[in-house]
Design an enzyme around this catalytic site. Structure first.
Site, short mmCIF file in Angstrom:
data_model
loop_
_atom_site.label_atom_id
_atom_site.label_comp_id
_atom_site.label_asym_id
_atom_site.label_seq_id
_atom_site.Cartn_x
_atom_site.Cartn_y
_atom_site.Cartn_z
N VAL A 14 -11.24 87.57 -23.31
CA VAL A 14 -10.89 87.08 -24.65
C VAL A 14 -9.47 87.45 -25.07
O VAL A 14 -8.91 86.84 -25.98
CB VAL A 14 -11.89 87.59 -25.73
CG1 VAL A 14 -13.25 86.96 -25.57
CG2 VAL A 14 -11.97 89.11 -25.75
N ASN A 26 -18.22 88.72 -30.06
CA ASN A 26 -18.99 89.94 -29.79
C ASN A 26 -18.35 90.84 -28.73
O ASN A 26 -18.60 92.04 -28.71
CB ASN A 26 -20.41 89.52 -29.35
CG ASN A 26 -21.17 90.66 -28.71
OD1 ASN A 26 -21.73 91.51 -29.39
ND2 ASN A 26 -21.20 90.69 -27.37
N SER A 49 -18.30 96.96 -36.59
CA SER A 49 -19.08 98.18 -36.32
C SER A 49 -19.06 99.06 -37.55
O SER A 49 -18.11 99.03 -38.35
CB SER A 49 -18.44 98.96 -35.16
OG SER A 49 -18.99 100.25 -35.08
N TYR A 89 -10.85 102.38 -31.70
CA TYR A 89 -12.03 101.51 -31.90
C TYR A 89 -12.23 101.24 -33.40
O TYR A 89 -12.44 100.10 -33.82
CB TYR A 89 -13.24 102.21 -31.30
CG TYR A 89 -14.52 101.41 -31.34
CD1 TYR A 89 -14.73 100.34 -30.46
CD2 TYR A 89 -15.54 101.73 -32.22
CE1 TYR A 89 -15.92 99.62 -30.48
CE2 TYR A 89 -16.72 101.01 -32.25
CZ TYR A 89 -16.91 99.96 -31.37
OH TYR A 89 -18.10 99.25 -31.40
N ALA A 90 -12.13 102.31 -34.21
CA ALA A 90 -12.32 102.15 -35.66
C ALA A 90 -11.26 101.21 -36.24
O ALA A 90 -11.57 100.35 -37.08
CB ALA A 90 -12.23 103.53 -36.34
N ALA A 91 -10.01 101.37 -35.78
CA ALA A 91 -8.94 100.50 -36.28
C ALA A 91 -9.21 99.05 -35.90
O ALA A 91 -9.02 98.13 -36.71
CB ALA A 91 -7.59 100.96 -35.71
N SER A 92 -9.68 98.85 -34.67
CA SER A 92 -9.96 97.46 -34.24
C SER A 92 -11.10 96.86 -35.04
O SER A 92 -11.05 95.69 -35.42
CB SER A 92 -10.28 97.42 -32.74
OG SER A 92 -11.56 97.94 -32.46
N LYS A 93 -12.13 97.66 -35.32
CA LYS A 93 -13.31 97.13 -36.01
C LYS A 93 -13.05 96.97 -37.51
O LYS A 93 -13.61 96.06 -38.14
CB LYS A 93 -14.52 98.03 -35.75
CG LYS A 93 -14.97 98.03 -34.29
CD LYS A 93 -15.39 96.64 -33.84
CE LYS A 93 -15.98 96.61 -32.44
NZ LYS A 93 -16.43 95.27 -32.04
N ILE A 113 -26.67 101.25 -31.74
CA ILE A 113 -27.61 100.34 -31.08
C ILE A 113 -27.71 100.72 -29.60
O ILE A 113 -26.70 101.00 -28.96
CB ILE A 113 -27.10 98.87 -31.19
CG1 ILE A 113 -26.71 98.51 -32.64
CG2 ILE A 113 -28.13 97.89 -30.63
CD1 ILE A 113 -27.81 98.54 -33.66
P1 NAP Z 1 -21.70 96.06 -23.93
O1 NAP Z 1 -23.11 96.29 -23.53
O2 NAP Z 1 -20.61 96.84 -23.29
O3 NAP Z 1 -21.39 94.49 -23.80
C1 NAP Z 1 -20.12 93.95 -24.11
C2 NAP Z 1 -19.80 92.88 -23.09
O4 NAP Z 1 -18.48 92.37 -23.35
C3 NAP Z 1 -19.77 93.43 -21.66
O5 NAP Z 1 -20.39 92.56 -20.76
C4 NAP Z 1 -18.29 93.54 -21.40
O6 NAP Z 1 -17.94 93.54 -20.02
C5 NAP Z 1 -17.78 92.33 -22.11
N1 NAP Z 1 -16.33 92.37 -22.26
C6 NAP Z 1 -15.51 93.46 -22.26
N2 NAP Z 1 -14.25 93.09 -22.37
C7 NAP Z 1 -14.23 91.74 -22.43
C8 NAP Z 1 -13.20 90.79 -22.53
N3 NAP Z 1 -11.90 91.15 -22.56
N4 NAP Z 1 -13.51 89.48 -22.58
C9 NAP Z 1 -14.81 89.08 -22.53
N5 NAP Z 1 -15.83 89.95 -22.39
C10 NAP Z 1 -15.55 91.27 -22.37
O7 NAP Z 1 -21.53 96.29 -25.51
P2 NAP Z 1 -22.60 96.18 -26.69
O8 NAP Z 1 -23.07 97.54 -27.01
O9 NAP Z 1 -23.56 95.08 -26.45
O10 NAP Z 1 -21.60 95.77 -27.87
C11 NAP Z 1 -21.36 94.42 -28.23
C12 NAP Z 1 -20.46 94.41 -29.45
O11 NAP Z 1 -21.08 95.14 -30.50
C13 NAP Z 1 -19.11 95.09 -29.22
O12 NAP Z 1 -18.10 94.41 -29.92
C14 NAP Z 1 -19.31 96.47 -29.81
O13 NAP Z 1 -18.10 97.05 -30.23
C15 NAP Z 1 -20.23 96.16 -30.97
N6 NAP Z 1 -21.00 97.31 -31.42
C16 NAP Z 1 -21.88 97.93 -30.60
C17 NAP Z 1 -22.61 99.02 -31.07
C18 NAP Z 1 -23.62 99.73 -30.22
O14 NAP Z 1 -24.17 100.73 -30.71
N7 NAP Z 1 -23.91 99.31 -29.03
C19 NAP Z 1 -22.41 99.46 -32.36
C20 NAP Z 1 -21.50 98.81 -33.18
C21 NAP Z 1 -20.80 97.72 -32.70
P3 NAP Z 1 -17.68 94.97 -19.27
O15 NAP Z 1 -19.01 95.69 -19.29
O16 NAP Z 1 -17.21 94.56 -17.93
O17 NAP Z 1 -16.65 95.69 -20.10
#
Ligand code: NAP
Length: 247
Positions: free
Chosen positions: A64, A90, A142, A155-159, A188
């Site tokens: 992305v 996402n 987030s 991460y906080a700045a990005s979110k 999560i």
């Molecule tokens: P995840 O399991 O790591 O899944 C994220 C997916 O995005 C992974 O497959 C990752 O691939 C892929 N990705 C990484 N960089 C990318 C790029 N440049 N272009 C396209 N895809 C890319 O994360 P998740 O926990 O499901 O989180 C999903 C979203 O929710 C994120 O934005 C995260 O910040 C947000 N979030 C998560 C939580 C939580 O507790 N889990 C809490 C708050 C917010 P790789 O694995 O190869 O990097």
């Protein structure tokens, strides 16, 4: 008829975790799904799972953070599906460190993927939605973007940036029938959080009024609400799905 029948949704980072659950839930409501992930193999997996349920899906390998690649993907989607109704930004990464130790590269990587990535997708997809005078965009922010976290300044700045982007896009695009909202998940259970030390997990649990960690499906349900008719008059908002952690 399913509520999202005939719609086309792009979900970034949909190969696993929250993005995969969003893709499966929207597909369950009838939407065709573009499964975009930097890792093609897992994107293909999600797409296969959706197709096995009788809904059309297309996997794409996408970084992305590249505006050029996003444009290429959008062109291919238009060739194949002729429309884009829903965009879920996402895809996200973490590169944690205390500010004093945070390397430029760690700062840049996180901002480039989490914030610029969403900008790239909104820029390309909103062109299509503006022509159609309709669309839904949901950015996955987030709780950390709302309350901050030691060791996660990048991460906080990005979110937090994503929330500003959400509100600005909502103001720019609202008059053309495009709603833009954000979801702020708390803790999560996914691959992203699995790697946190047990000690940190225990401390976090103590701060969650509902007394448990979230499930990716619980985030997906909030996203479904934001792309459905039920939220027609809602834009520029941030819905926390965090068990009450930030209030
Ligand atoms: P995840 O399991 O790591 O899944 C994220 C997916 O995005 C992974 O497959 C990752 O691939 C892929 N990705 C990484 N960089 C990318 C790029 N440049 N272009 C396209 N895809 C890319 O994360 P998740 O926990 O499901 O989180 C999903 C979203 O929710 C994120 O934005 C995260 O910040 C947000 N979030 C998560 C939580 C939580 O507790 N889990 C809490 C708050 C917010 P790789 O694995 O190869 O990097």
């Amino acid at each position: 008829m399913n509520p999202l029948e005939g719609k086309v949704a792009i979900v970034t980072g949909a190969g696993q975790g929250i993005g995969r659950e969003i893709a499966l839930l929207l597909a369950g409501e009838g939407s065709k799904i573009v499964v975009a992930d930097i890792n093609y193999k897992i994107a293909e997996n999600t797409a296969k799972e959706i197709e096995s349920r009788g809904v059309e899906a297309a996997p794409y390998e996408l970084d992305v953070s590249s505006g050029e690649k996003v444009k290429e993907m959008v062109d291919k989607i238009l060739d194949k599906f002729k429309r884009i109704d829903i965009l879920i930004n996402n895809a996200g990464i973490t590169r944690d460190n205390l500010i004093l130790r945070l390397k430029d590269e760690q700062w840049d990587d996180v901002l480039r993927v989490n914030l610029k990535g969403a900008f790239n997708c909104i820029k390309m997809v909103s062109k299509v939605m503006l022509k159609a005078r309709s669309g839904r965009i949901v950015n996955i922010s987030s709780i950390i973007g709302l309350i901050g976290n030691a060791g996660q300044a990048n991460y906080a700045a990005s979110k937090a940036g994503l929330i500003g982007l959400t509100k600005s896009a909502a103001r720019e695009l609202g008059s053309r029938g495009i709603n833009v909202n954000a979801v702020a998940p708390g803790y999560i259970l996914t691959a992203m959080t699995e790697k946190l030390p047990e000690e940190v997990k225990k401390k976090m649990l103590e701060q969650i009024p509902l007394g448990k960690f979230g499930d990716p499906r619980e985030v997906a349900r909030a996203v479904l609400f934001l792309v459905s008719e039920a939220s027609d008059y809602i834009t520029g908002q941030v819905i926390s799905v965090d068990g009450g952690m930030a209030m």
